[in-house]
Design a protein around this motif. Sequence first.
Motif, PDB file in Angstrom:
ATOM      1  N   GLY A  77      12.512  -1.998   9.562  1.00 29.81           N
ATOM      2  CA  GLY A  77      12.814  -1.648   8.132  1.00 29.81           C
ATOM      3  C   GLY A  77      11.903  -0.661   7.335  1.00 29.81           C
ATOM      4  O   GLY A  77      10.818  -0.641   8.002  1.00 29.81           O
ATOM      5  N   ASP A  78      12.135  -0.223   6.237  1.00 32.38           N
ATOM      6  CA  ASP A  78      11.455   0.407   5.502  1.00 32.38           C
ATOM      7  C   ASP A  78      10.337  -0.501   4.739  1.00 32.38           C
ATOM      8  O   ASP A  78      10.643  -1.685   4.220  1.00 32.38           O
ATOM      9  CB  ASP A  78      11.993   1.448   4.518  1.00 32.38           C
ATOM     10  N   ALA A  79       8.942  -0.054   4.719  1.00 32.04           N
ATOM     11  CA  ALA A  79       8.043  -0.877   4.006  1.00 32.04           C
ATOM     12  C   ALA A  79       7.120   0.091   3.502  1.00 32.04           C
ATOM     13  O   ALA A  79       6.596   0.942   3.700  1.00 32.04           O
ATOM     14  CB  ALA A  79       7.359  -1.544   5.236  1.00 32.04           C
ATOM     15  N   ASN A  80       6.748  -0.442   2.332  1.00 33.12           N
ATOM     16  CA  ASN A  80       5.575  -0.017   1.466  1.00 33.12           C
ATOM     17  C   ASN A  80       4.433  -0.978   1.776  1.00 33.12           C
ATOM     18  O   ASN A  80       4.098  -2.200   1.303  1.00 33.12           O
ATOM     19  CB  ASN A  80       5.703   0.117  -0.132  1.00 33.12           C
ATOM     20  N   LEU A  81       3.180  -0.459   2.401  1.00 27.85           N
ATOM     21  CA  LEU A  81       1.896  -1.137   2.817  1.00 27.85           C
ATOM     22  C   LEU A  81       0.753  -0.873   1.910  1.00 27.85           C
ATOM     23  O   LEU A  81       0.596   0.516   1.896  1.00 27.85           O
ATOM     24  CB  LEU A  81       1.740  -1.009   4.205  1.00 27.85           C
ATOM     25  N   LEU A  82       0.401  -1.632   0.976  1.00 26.02           N
ATOM     26  CA  LEU A  82      -0.355  -1.356  -0.295  1.00 26.02           C
ATOM     27  C   LEU A  82      -1.847  -2.059   0.052  1.00 26.02           C
ATOM     28  O   LEU A  82      -1.568  -3.046   0.481  1.00 26.02           O
ATOM     29  CB  LEU A  82       0.114  -1.382  -1.540  1.00 26.02           C
ATOM     30  N   ASP A  83      -2.815  -1.314  -0.306  1.00 21.81           N
ATOM     31  CA  ASP A  83      -4.160  -2.049  -0.446  1.00 21.81           C
ATOM     32  C   ASP A  83      -4.137  -2.830  -1.765  1.00 21.81           C
ATOM     33  O   ASP A  83      -3.479  -2.688  -2.811  1.00 21.81           O
ATOM     34  CB  ASP A  83      -5.264  -1.093  -0.539  1.00 21.81           C
TER      35      ASP A  83
END
Length: 213
Positions: A89-95
Motif C-alpha cells: 500500500g501507499d505509505a507516508n514515512l516521516l522522521d
Amino acid sequence: ALAISPSIVLLDEPFAALDAHMRASVRADVLKICRAAGTTAMLVTHDQDEALSMADQVAVLRDGRIVQYAPPQDLYARPADPDLARFVGDANLLDGRLVEAADPRGGLEADTLLGRLPVAAGSNPAGSRQVTVLVRPEQLEVTADCGAASAPGYTRGRVVACEYYGHDAVVRVQPDGETAPTIIVRTAGGLQLPPGVPVLVRAHGAVLAWPRD
C-alpha cells in the motif's frame, strides 16, 4: 484441477492477463469454488489488491525469505518494518521523535512535521527516541487553506498533484518548508484540488514507529 480432490492447488498469477473487471469477477468465482470444495489454494501474485482481498493469510517474500506472514488486516495495519509498510500500500514515512504524551494517562507520541501523533500499541521503537513513523494516506484529511492566521492541529502546504479515480482521489501535498517530504493523502468522493492550491493537512488515529537507522 479440482476433479481429483487435491489437498492444495497452486494458482500462479492466474488472473494476470485479464482486464480489471473480468479479473475481479473471475477471482471471486475461483475463491468461491475453492472454499466450497474445501481445498487450500496457494496464490502467487504481484497484485497487492488481489493478495489482500483474497487471502486468509499473506506471506511477503524479500530476497527469497518470508519477512512477514499474517492475515491481510495485520499485514497492512502492522507491517514488520518501514520497507514492508512502503511495499504494502501507499505509505507516508516521516522522521519523528518520541515524546511523552500530554495525556496524564501516559503513552508515547511521535513529534513529526504533521504535529504530535499518538503511537499505536504494538509499535516497537526499542527505546530509541529518533524514529520512523508510518502514516497511511487514508489517515490524513486535506482541506483548502482559507488563509486563517492560525490553524491548530493542521500542517500547511500546497498541492503538487491530484490523481482522480472516480470513487476517490490521491492528493500529493508539499508541506511548507524546503526539506519536508511530499505527503500522500487519499480522499473519498473524488475530491479534486488543482496543483498549487494552498491546503491544510491533519492526521487522525495512531501511528506505528520504528527506530530510525
